[in-house]
Design a protein around this motif. Structure first.
Motif, PDB file in Angstrom:
ATOM      1  N   THR A  73      83.639  74.235 -16.432  1.00  0.00           N
ATOM      2  CA  THR A  73      82.608  75.220 -16.771  1.00  0.00           C
ATOM      3  C   THR A  73      82.821  75.771 -18.185  1.00  0.00           C
ATOM      4  N   HIS A  74      84.038  75.590 -18.721  1.00  0.00           N
ATOM      5  CA  HIS A  74      84.374  76.053 -20.069  1.00  0.00           C
ATOM      6  C   HIS A  74      85.264  75.018 -20.747  1.00  0.00           C
ATOM      7  N   PHE A  75      85.212  74.967 -22.065  1.00  0.00           N
ATOM      8  CA  PHE A  75      86.086  74.088 -22.831  1.00  0.00           C
ATOM      9  C   PHE A  75      86.213  74.653 -24.239  1.00  0.00           C
ATOM     10  N   ALA A  76      87.172  74.128 -24.990  1.00  0.00           N
ATOM     11  CA  ALA A  76      87.347  74.542 -26.383  1.00  0.00           C
ATOM     12  C   ALA A  76      87.483  73.304 -27.251  1.00  0.00           C
ATOM     13  N   ILE A  77      86.894  73.362 -28.430  1.00  0.00           N
ATOM     14  CA  ILE A  77      86.969  72.266 -29.400  1.00  0.00           C
ATOM     15  C   ILE A  77      87.770  72.766 -30.599  1.00  0.00           C
ATOM     16  N   HIS A  78      88.857  72.048 -30.910  1.00  0.00           N
ATOM     17  CA  HIS A  78      89.732  72.391 -32.027  1.00  0.00           C
ATOM     18  C   HIS A  78      89.558  71.342 -33.117  1.00  0.00           C
ATOM     19  N   VAL A  79      89.138  71.756 -34.312  1.00  0.00           N
ATOM     20  CA  VAL A  79      88.956  70.853 -35.449  1.00  0.00           C
ATOM     21  C   VAL A  79      90.312  70.717 -36.138  1.00  0.00           C
ATOM     22  N   LEU A  80      90.819  69.475 -36.220  1.00  0.00           N
ATOM     23  CA  LEU A  80      92.167  69.249 -36.739  1.00  0.00           C
ATOM     24  C   LEU A  80      92.219  69.172 -38.260  1.00  0.00           C
ATOM     25  N   ARG A  81      93.395  69.542 -38.794  1.00  0.00           N
ATOM     26  CA  ARG A  81      93.682  69.457 -40.230  1.00  0.00           C
ATOM     27  C   ARG A  81      94.232  68.072 -40.565  1.00  0.00           C
ATOM     28  N   GLU A  82      94.204  67.755 -41.855  1.00  0.00           N
ATOM     29  CA  GLU A  82      94.674  66.460 -42.346  1.00  0.00           C
ATOM     30  C   GLU A  82      96.124  66.168 -41.985  1.00  0.00           C
ATOM     31  N   ASP A  83      96.953  67.199 -41.803  1.00  0.00           N
ATOM     32  CA  ASP A  83      98.366  66.996 -41.480  1.00  0.00           C
ATOM     33  C   ASP A  83      98.619  66.927 -39.975  1.00  0.00           C
ATOM     34  N   GLN A  84      97.559  66.803 -39.163  1.00  0.00           N
ATOM     35  CA  GLN A  84      97.711  66.793 -37.713  1.00  0.00           C
ATOM     36  C   GLN A  84      97.417  65.438 -37.072  1.00  0.00           C
ATOM     37  N   PHE A  85      97.683  64.378 -37.809  1.00  0.00           N
ATOM     38  CA  PHE A  85      97.493  63.019 -37.288  1.00  0.00           C
ATOM     39  C   PHE A  85      98.306  62.813 -36.010  1.00  0.00           C
ATOM     40  N   ASP A  86      99.559  63.282 -35.995  1.00  0.00           N
ATOM     41  CA  ASP A  86     100.412  63.098 -34.815  1.00  0.00           C
ATOM     42  C   ASP A  86      99.832  63.799 -33.586  1.00  0.00           C
ATOM     43  N   ILE A  87      99.226  64.947 -33.800  1.00  0.00           N
ATOM     44  CA  ILE A  87      98.601  65.664 -32.687  1.00  0.00           C
ATOM     45  C   ILE A  87      97.389  64.885 -32.181  1.00  0.00           C
ATOM     46  N   ALA A  88      96.581  64.362 -33.091  1.00  0.00           N
ATOM     47  CA  ALA A  88      95.415  63.559 -32.691  1.00  0.00           C
ATOM     48  C   ALA A  88      95.852  62.357 -31.861  1.00  0.00           C
ATOM     49  N   LYS A  89      96.877  61.652 -32.321  1.00  0.00           N
ATOM     50  CA  LYS A  89      97.367  60.461 -31.596  1.00  0.00           C
ATOM     51  C   LYS A  89      97.958  60.849 -30.242  1.00  0.00           C
ATOM     52  N   ALA A  90      98.695  61.963 -30.198  1.00  0.00           N
ATOM     53  CA  ALA A  90      99.312  62.386 -28.943  1.00  0.00           C
ATOM     54  C   ALA A  90      98.249  62.718 -27.895  1.00  0.00           C
ATOM     55  N   PHE A  91      97.207  63.458 -28.277  1.00  0.00           N
ATOM     56  CA  PHE A  91      96.158  63.810 -27.315  1.00  0.00           C
ATOM     57  C   PHE A  91      95.297  62.610 -26.944  1.00  0.00           C
ATOM     58  N   ALA A  92      95.264  61.588 -27.775  1.00  0.00           N
ATOM     59  CA  ALA A  92      94.523  60.369 -27.435  1.00  0.00           C
ATOM     60  C   ALA A  92      95.240  59.594 -26.335  1.00  0.00           C
ATOM     61  N   LYS A  93      96.567  59.711 -26.277  1.00  0.00           N
ATOM     62  CA  LYS A  93      97.358  58.912 -25.333  1.00  0.00           C
ATOM     63  C   LYS A  93      97.884  59.694 -24.146  1.00  0.00           C
ATOM     64  N   ASP A  94      98.221  60.959 -24.336  1.00  0.00           N
ATOM     65  CA  ASP A  94      99.010  61.706 -23.363  1.00  0.00           C
ATOM     66  C   ASP A  94      98.224  62.887 -22.809  1.00  0.00           C
ATOM     67  N   THR A  95      98.128  62.963 -21.498  1.00  0.00           N
ATOM     68  CA  THR A  95      97.436  64.092 -20.877  1.00  0.00           C
ATOM     69  C   THR A  95      98.258  65.370 -20.984  1.00  0.00           C
ATOM     70  N   ASP A  96      99.536  65.269 -21.319  1.00  0.00           N
ATOM     71  CA  ASP A  96     100.413  66.444 -21.376  1.00  0.00           C
ATOM     72  C   ASP A  96     100.838  66.763 -22.807  1.00  0.00           C
ATOM     73  N   ALA A  97      99.979  66.569 -23.781  1.00  0.00           N
ATOM     74  CA  ALA A  97     100.315  66.809 -25.190  1.00  0.00           C
ATOM     75  C   ALA A  97     100.204  68.275 -25.574  1.00  0.00           C
ATOM     76  N   LEU A  98      99.767  69.127 -24.676  1.00  0.00           N
ATOM     77  CA  LEU A  98      99.591  70.543 -25.006  1.00  0.00           C
ATOM     78  C   LEU A  98     100.884  71.195 -25.483  1.00  0.00           C
ATOM     79  N   SER A  99     102.012  70.707 -25.025  1.00  0.00           N
ATOM     80  CA  SER A  99     103.286  71.305 -25.435  1.00  0.00           C
ATOM     81  C   SER A  99     103.509  71.198 -26.946  1.00  0.00           C
ATOM     82  N   LEU A 100     102.805  70.301 -27.617  1.00  0.00           N
ATOM     83  CA  LEU A 100     102.947  70.131 -29.070  1.00  0.00           C
ATOM     84  C   LEU A 100     102.276  71.242 -29.885  1.00  0.00           C
TER      85      LEU A 100
END
Length: 165
Positions: A73-100
């Motif tokens: 019923t709710h969600f949030a969209i976070h626009v990533l910075r150029e230095d957050q490639f690792d975060i983008a890749k982690a969330f693409a693969k891992d359902t538990d990337a929130l710890s990053l």
């Protein structure tokens, strides 16, 4: 070499390649779950309306995370910075990337994080079936803006950033 084709059958890879010519920003979408939350990388984000404030993104039906986002019923969209490639890749693969990203829960129990260029906290306004995706329209209830940094961009099957002219 230029080519023309009908986007079906043997031309699916060509169609994906043609779509990749359009540069898009990279986002991480988060939603609540009974266990606390989930996130995924998406580049299918767009503004729909300024008044009322509406955005959209598209969720692939074959994603393992699709059922959670489709029902949220709710969600949030976070626009990533150029230095957050690792975060983008982690969330693409891992359902538990929130710890990053050291998230906290907002009033709707959606995990949110501030280490991004912008965040749009949304109530799901509409869902539209669209082939192998569902288009999720969100009514924006809160915005976080951090204008320090450049966006992470995806184009031509690779990640990069915007270069000043």
């Amino acid at each position: 070499m230029a080519t023309t084709f009908i986007p079906e059958g043997d031309h699916q890879r060509d169609y994906r390649h043609a779509l990749a010519q359009f540069a898009t920003g990279i986002t991480v979408i988060t939603a609540p779950t009974p266990e606390g939350g989930i996130g995924m990388t998406a580049n299918s984000f767009a503004s729909v309306s300024l008044d009322p404030a509406l955005i959209l993104w598209s969720a692939a039906k074959d994603s393992l995370r699709y059922p959670i986002f489709k029902q949220a019923t709710h969600f949030a969209i976070h626009v990533l910075r150029e230095d957050q490639f690792d975060i983008a890749k982690a969330f693409a693969k891992d359902t538990d990337a929130l710890s990053l990203v050291s998230p906290r829960l907002n009033a709707a129990n959606v995990p949110v994080f501030d280490s991004c260029l912008a965040r749009f906290e949304c109530r799901t306004e509409a869902r539209h079936d669209a082939g192998d995706h569902t288009i999720l329209v969100g009514a924006v209830e809160n915005v976080f803006l951090n204008d320090t940094g450049k966006p992470l961009i995806f184009s031509q099957h690779g990640y990069g950033t915007f270069q000043d002219a």
